[in-house]
Design a protein around this motif. Sequence first.
Motif, mmCIF file in Angstrom:
data_model
loop_
_atom_site.group_PDB
_atom_site.id
_atom_site.type_symbol
_atom_site.label_atom_id
_atom_site.label_comp_id
_atom_site.label_asym_id
_atom_site.label_seq_id
_atom_site.Cartn_x
_atom_site.Cartn_y
_atom_site.Cartn_z
ATOM 1 N N ARG A 12 0.811 -1.222 0.000
ATOM 2 C CA ARG A 12 0.000 0.000 0.000
ATOM 3 C C ARG A 12 0.845 1.273 0.000
ATOM 4 N N GLU A 13 2.163 1.122 0.035
ATOM 5 C CA GLU A 13 3.061 2.268 0.085
ATOM 6 C C GLU A 13 3.674 2.516 -1.292
ATOM 7 N N ASP A 14 4.122 3.724 -1.496
ATOM 8 C CA ASP A 14 4.876 4.047 -2.701
ATOM 9 C C ASP A 14 6.202 3.273 -2.655
ATOM 10 N N SER A 15 6.478 2.496 -3.686
ATOM 11 C CA SER A 15 7.631 1.600 -3.635
ATOM 12 C C SER A 15 8.957 2.345 -3.596
ATOM 13 N N VAL A 16 9.048 3.471 -4.276
ATOM 14 C CA VAL A 16 10.287 4.250 -4.246
ATOM 15 C C VAL A 16 10.492 4.856 -2.858
ATOM 16 N N VAL A 17 9.436 5.404 -2.291
ATOM 17 C CA VAL A 17 9.520 5.991 -0.948
ATOM 18 C C VAL A 17 9.880 4.917 0.076
ATOM 19 N N ALA A 18 9.280 3.724 -0.045
ATOM 20 C CA ALA A 18 9.566 2.635 0.894
ATOM 21 C C ALA A 18 11.022 2.206 0.813
ATOM 22 N N ALA A 19 11.570 2.144 -0.396
ATOM 23 C CA ALA A 19 12.973 1.766 -0.552
ATOM 24 C C ALA A 19 13.882 2.832 0.047
ATOM 25 N N ARG A 20 13.577 4.096 -0.217
ATOM 26 C CA ARG A 20 14.401 5.177 0.341
ATOM 27 C C ARG A 20 14.349 5.186 1.861
ATOM 28 N N SER A 21 13.165 4.918 2.415
ATOM 29 C CA SER A 21 13.018 4.891 3.867
ATOM 30 C C SER A 21 13.896 3.807 4.477
ATOM 31 N N ALA A 22 13.870 2.625 3.867
ATOM 32 C CA ALA A 22 14.687 1.528 4.380
ATOM 33 C C ALA A 22 16.173 1.846 4.277
ATOM 34 N N ILE A 23 16.587 2.387 3.150
ATOM 35 C CA ILE A 23 18.008 2.671 2.968
ATOM 36 C C ILE A 23 18.458 3.790 3.891
ATOM 37 N N ASP A 24 17.592 4.763 4.149
ATOM 38 C CA ASP A 24 17.932 5.800 5.131
ATOM 39 C C ASP A 24 18.230 5.170 6.493
ATOM 40 N N PHE A 25 17.415 4.183 6.873
ATOM 41 C CA PHE A 25 17.670 3.529 8.159
ATOM 42 C C PHE A 25 18.955 2.704 8.093
ATOM 43 N N LEU A 26 19.196 2.033 6.972
ATOM 44 C CA LEU A 26 20.416 1.239 6.845
ATOM 45 C C LEU A 26 21.658 2.131 6.906
ATOM 46 N N LYS A 27 21.557 3.336 6.407
ATOM 47 C CA LYS A 27 22.674 4.273 6.538
ATOM 48 C C LYS A 27 22.886 4.647 8.003
ATOM 49 N N ARG A 28 21.805 4.783 8.749
ATOM 50 C CA ARG A 28 21.920 5.017 10.196
ATOM 51 C C ARG A 28 22.608 3.820 10.858
ATOM 52 N N VAL A 29 22.244 2.623 10.426
ATOM 53 C CA VAL A 29 22.898 1.419 10.947
ATOM 54 C C VAL A 29 24.393 1.460 10.660
ATOM 55 N N GLU A 30 24.741 1.852 9.448
ATOM 56 C CA GLU A 30 26.156 1.905 9.081
ATOM 57 C C GLU A 30 26.912 2.907 9.957
ATOM 58 N N ARG A 31 26.306 4.068 10.190
ATOM 59 C CA ARG A 31 26.945 5.050 11.080
ATOM 60 C C ARG A 31 27.045 4.505 12.502
ATOM 61 N N GLY A 32 26.004 3.779 12.927
ATOM 62 C CA GLY A 32 26.029 3.177 14.251
ATOM 63 C C GLY A 32 27.132 2.148 14.399
ATOM 64 N N LEU A 33 27.382 1.386 13.348
ATOM 65 C CA LEU A 33 28.468 0.406 13.382
ATOM 66 C C LEU A 33 29.813 1.089 13.572
ATOM 67 N N ASP A 34 29.976 2.239 12.933
ATOM 68 C CA ASP A 34 31.236 2.966 13.071
ATOM 69 C C ASP A 34 31.396 3.545 14.483
ATOM 70 N N ARG A 35 30.264 3.886 15.123
ATOM 71 C CA ARG A 35 30.329 4.487 16.472
ATOM 72 C C ARG A 35 30.418 3.446 17.577
ATOM 73 N N LEU A 36 29.963 2.253 17.323
ATOM 74 C CA LEU A 36 29.867 1.249 18.383
ATOM 75 C C LEU A 36 31.236 0.876 18.934
ATOM 76 N N ASP A 37 31.355 0.891 20.242
ATOM 77 C CA ASP A 37 32.593 0.498 20.915
ATOM 78 C C ASP A 37 32.595 -1.030 21.025
ATOM 79 N N LEU A 38 33.247 -1.664 20.062
ATOM 80 C CA LEU A 38 33.218 -3.128 20.011
ATOM 81 C C LEU A 38 33.954 -3.757 21.198
ATOM 82 N N SER A 39 35.006 -3.095 21.677
ATOM 83 C CA SER A 39 35.731 -3.641 22.839
ATOM 84 C C SER A 39 34.852 -3.622 24.080
#
Length: 326
Positions: A273-300
């Motif tokens: 029921r959603e616009d497919s382009v908007v839905a893809a952009r929304s997901a990728i925006d969150f995945l970019k947040r995940v990527e930034r979070g991976l860089d910030r996470l203190d793995l030690s």
Amino acid sequence: MSTQRYGAGIWHFATYVDRYATDGYGDPRTILDAIELAGQVGDISVVDLNYPFFGGDFSNEQVGDALAKQGLGVIGITPEIYTRTFAKGSFTNPDPGVRRLAHELVTEAARVVRHFGADYVKLWPGQDGWDYPFQVDHGALWKLSLDGVGQLAEENPDLKFVIEYKPREPRVHMSFDSVARTLLGIERIGLPNVGILLDFGHALFGGESPADSAQLAIDYGRLFGMDVNDNLRSWDDDMVAGTVHPIELFEFFVTLRRNGWEGVWQLDQFPFREDSVVAARSAIDFLKRVERGLDRLDLSALAAAQDRQDAMAALALAQRALFGGE
């Protein structure tokens, strides 16, 4: 600057039907229409294509021209071994003639993989399995599943074959229903070019921890691909990634990062029921947040908290990395 690549199943940009809206959620689209929409997302570099191509009789060259126009490559080809022809199974069909049809269709898909220089043939044998007690001889059915995949992998040693497991649907119980069972099957097949495509939502739906499933597949050297979406755990809803289980999705990607797994982050979503382009952009925006979070996470610090099995400390680290804050 990030070098992470994003992809999507081309079906993300198709139109859908279900058993209620049998007239479809939107006007019919061809694969060429879907490719054009995928190109509008902006961050997608590769797509997984259904085969045969939907919406018309299109050649590899026509599809290739459409992809080139949008600057898209192909990561995989998914042969449609789950349609009405295969209602009683593809590799496990009781009719040897239908099993041969499945083999021939996947063999054709393998040629398409070579044509586009894709990474793999994706096998999603959704009709392989059973519905009722006593319906099948489980040993015989499992052997047919493994023989079907194994023969194709043996005949095409230059290509990767990835199995996308799922607990159920359309079959009430699918043969390849979990990460553990799929790994057991792959180990029995014993060929290096057979692996798993881990669908985050299928792991949720099956009661698994996607991070644990990824680790298990990596430990056996069989995680060849992945895709993400989300659901409410009771069904394979294929919702936009990160909308329901953001912390578990982050843990999944932390597991990939820890193990040095590198590959395309691919969307497998069904925006009915959603616009497919908007839905893809929304997901990728969150995945970019995940990527930034991976860089910030203190793995030690995370490793130390996990050594103590200190859930609150570990979660605090993960939440700060993903969502920000002190």
